[in-house]
Design a protein around this motif. Structure first.
Motif, PDB file in Angstrom:
ATOM      1  N   ASP A  75      21.158  18.952 -12.018  1.00 54.69           N
ATOM      2  CA  ASP A  75      19.802  19.232 -11.552  1.00 54.69           C
ATOM      3  C   ASP A  75      19.149  20.191 -12.557  1.00 54.69           C
ATOM      4  N   PRO A  76      17.936  19.916 -13.025  1.00 54.25           N
ATOM      5  CA  PRO A  76      17.293  20.797 -14.004  1.00 54.25           C
ATOM      6  C   PRO A  76      16.767  22.099 -13.422  1.00 54.25           C
ATOM      7  N   ALA A  77      16.800  22.227 -12.106  1.00 54.21           N
ATOM      8  CA  ALA A  77      16.208  23.391 -11.451  1.00 54.21           C
ATOM      9  C   ALA A  77      16.728  24.737 -11.970  1.00 54.21           C
ATOM     10  N   PRO A  78      18.066  24.910 -12.202  1.00 58.89           N
ATOM     11  CA  PRO A  78      18.532  26.220 -12.654  1.00 58.89           C
ATOM     12  C   PRO A  78      17.912  26.660 -13.975  1.00 58.89           C
ATOM     13  N   LEU A  79      17.599  25.703 -14.842  1.00 61.68           N
ATOM     14  CA  LEU A  79      17.041  26.045 -16.139  1.00 61.68           C
ATOM     15  C   LEU A  79      15.531  26.255 -16.078  1.00 61.68           C
ATOM     16  N   GLU A  80      14.940  25.941 -14.935  1.00 61.49           N
ATOM     17  CA  GLU A  80      13.496  26.115 -14.769  1.00 61.49           C
ATOM     18  C   GLU A  80      13.144  27.336 -13.925  1.00 61.49           C
ATOM     19  N   THR A  81      14.153  27.957 -13.319  1.00 61.45           N
ATOM     20  CA  THR A  81      13.873  29.001 -12.335  1.00 61.45           C
ATOM     21  C   THR A  81      13.239  30.245 -12.938  1.00 61.45           C
ATOM     22  N   VAL A  82      13.499  30.526 -14.219  1.00 58.71           N
ATOM     23  CA  VAL A  82      12.887  31.706 -14.829  1.00 58.71           C
ATOM     24  C   VAL A  82      11.374  31.548 -14.858  1.00 58.71           C
ATOM     25  N   ARG A  83      10.888  30.430 -15.378  1.00 57.97           N
ATOM     26  CA  ARG A  83       9.434  30.218 -15.427  1.00 57.97           C
ATOM     27  C   ARG A  83       8.831  29.976 -14.037  1.00 57.97           C
ATOM     28  N   LYS A  84       9.568  29.280 -13.191  1.00 53.83           N
ATOM     29  CA  LYS A  84       9.023  28.881 -11.891  1.00 53.83           C
ATOM     30  C   LYS A  84       9.066  29.998 -10.859  1.00 53.83           C
ATOM     31  N   HIS A  85      10.120  30.832 -10.914  1.00 55.84           N
ATOM     32  CA  HIS A  85      10.304  31.839  -9.871  1.00 55.84           C
ATOM     33  C   HIS A  85      10.275  33.275 -10.393  1.00 55.84           C
ATOM     34  N   TYR A  86      11.187  33.599 -11.325  1.00 57.94           N
ATOM     35  CA  TYR A  86      11.330  34.997 -11.727  1.00 57.94           C
ATOM     36  C   TYR A  86      10.092  35.528 -12.448  1.00 57.94           C
ATOM     37  N   ASN A  87       9.540  34.749 -13.392  1.00 60.80           N
ATOM     38  CA  ASN A  87       8.363  35.242 -14.109  1.00 60.80           C
ATOM     39  C   ASN A  87       7.174  35.484 -13.176  1.00 60.80           C
ATOM     40  N   PRO A  88       6.825  34.540 -12.296  1.00 58.11           N
ATOM     41  CA  PRO A  88       5.726  34.821 -11.364  1.00 58.11           C
ATOM     42  C   PRO A  88       6.021  36.003 -10.434  1.00 58.11           C
ATOM     43  N   MET A  89       7.280  36.140 -10.037  1.00 63.06           N
ATOM     44  CA  MET A  89       7.657  37.229  -9.146  1.00 63.06           C
ATOM     45  C   MET A  89       7.437  38.579  -9.829  1.00 63.06           C
ATOM     46  N   LEU A  90       7.829  38.669 -11.100  1.00 63.55           N
ATOM     47  CA  LEU A  90       7.681  39.937 -11.819  1.00 63.55           C
ATOM     48  C   LEU A  90       6.229  40.219 -12.165  1.00 63.55           C
ATOM     49  N   ARG A  91       5.452  39.169 -12.438  1.00 65.44           N
ATOM     50  CA  ARG A  91       4.019  39.378 -12.657  1.00 65.44           C
ATOM     51  C   ARG A  91       3.354  39.903 -11.383  1.00 65.44           C
ATOM     52  N   ALA A  92       3.728  39.318 -10.251  1.00 61.57           N
ATOM     53  CA  ALA A  92       3.150  39.754  -8.976  1.00 61.57           C
ATOM     54  C   ALA A  92       3.528  41.195  -8.667  1.00 61.57           C
ATOM     55  N   LEU A  93       4.758  41.555  -8.972  1.00 60.58           N
ATOM     56  CA  LEU A  93       5.243  42.899  -8.665  1.00 60.58           C
ATOM     57  C   LEU A  93       4.592  43.949  -9.552  1.00 60.58           C
ATOM     58  N   THR A  94       4.591  43.733 -10.865  1.00 62.11           N
ATOM     59  CA  THR A  94       4.013  44.727 -11.769  1.00 62.11           C
ATOM     60  C   THR A  94       2.497  44.805 -11.632  1.00 62.11           C
ATOM     61  N   GLY A  95       1.872  43.681 -11.235  1.00 58.78           N
ATOM     62  CA  GLY A  95       0.425  43.675 -11.081  1.00 58.78           C
ATOM     63  C   GLY A  95      -0.057  44.023  -9.694  1.00 58.78           C
ATOM     64  N   LEU A  96       0.843  44.312  -8.775  1.00 50.86           N
ATOM     65  CA  LEU A  96       0.445  44.638  -7.401  1.00 50.86           C
ATOM     66  C   LEU A  96      -0.426  45.891  -7.416  1.00 50.86           C
TER      67      LEU A  96
END
Length: 260
Positions: A75-96
């Motif tokens: 499944d390609p999902a593990p290799l996509e999780t940084v762009r799909k999940h972690y990067n948006p999560m960190l942008r949301a957190l630092t920009g809160l």
């Protein structure tokens, strides 16, 4: 439920709630946390945020059981999780646009440690540890750690922690500048909530502008930083809280802030 959310005194507490797996990140938890961060940022009743973990750990990073199952299924999902999940999560957190405090109640590893680094302040329990575990599983840094950690402790020490993947105790983390305060075990959440409540009663629009200026300056040259300061200072100067603070200073009384 992978997340617990509680509101009190203008403070929203988000608890990572997979204690049996040391609060490691599944897809469900990552998507839930991203949604929760966006909702906290948009809710005017929330004036400060606390992040913590249930049980003995803060967050052990990526759930490797879910990760390996997907890898074995090609499944390609593990290799996509940084762009799909972690990067948006960190942008949301630092920009809160509100103060965010991590109550690190136990082990914070990999993406879990990165989550704490991205918060504005960190309060750690005495037995808590931080581990940049990426190299141990044949991976590189993610979740913003390559950006946040060097800014907390310096490039050289951050590189050492990344390459050697050795745990850092809470007292060592305090000495390095990785955390702001170390408290006895069992008191991290209470200490973080008390600090968050104090900040929630403060000039929260000014805090948002201060965070914005600091974030811009962290990746800019002096001229860009000066321009960001000028703009955010002008915006903060137009708030009711600024006028209230000046009036209170002149009248020699305590100001009452509304966050507007």
């Amino acid at each position: 439920m992978p997340l617990l959310i509680d509101d009190a005194d203008g403070v929203r507490t988000i608890t990572l709630n997979r204690p049996e797996s040391f609060n490691s990140f599944t897809v469900e938890m990552k998507e839930g946390l991203l949604t929760a961060l966006h909702e906290a940022g948009q809710d005017p009743a929330v004036r400060a945020l606390v992040l913590t973990g249930a049980g003995k750990a803060f967050c052990a990073g990526q759930d490797l059981k879910e990760h390996i199952a997907l890898l074995e299924a090609d499944d390609p999902a593990p290799l996509e999780t940084v762009r799909k999940h972690y990067n948006p999560m960190l942008r949301a957190l630092t920009g809160l646009p509100k103060p965010v405090i991590a109550a690190v109640n136990g082990m914070a590893a990999g993406a879990g440690a990165s989550l704490a680094y991205a918060c504005d302040l960190r309060i750690a329990a005495e037995s808590a540890k931080f581990l940049m575990a990426f190299a141990n599983v044949g991976l590189t840094a993610d979740s913003g750690a390559s950006w946040t950690l060097p800014r907390l402790i310096g490039y050289g020490r951050a590189m050492e922690l990344m390459l050697l993947a050795q745990p850092v105790t809470a007292p060592e983390a305090k000495e390095l500048g990785m955390v702001n305060r170390v408290v006895p075990d069992g008191e991290a959440l209470t200490a973080a909530q008390e600090l968050a409540a104090r900040m929630a009663a403060g000039p929260t629009t000014a805090y948002a502008k201060l965070k914005e200026a600091m974030l811009i300056a962290a990746g800019s040259d002096l001229e860009a930083a000066l321009e960001a300061e000028a703009r955010t200072q002008a915006e903060a100067g137009q708030t009711t809280d600024h006028r209230e603070a000046v009036a209170a200073f002149v009248a020699k009384r305590k100001p009452t802030f509304t966050g507007t």
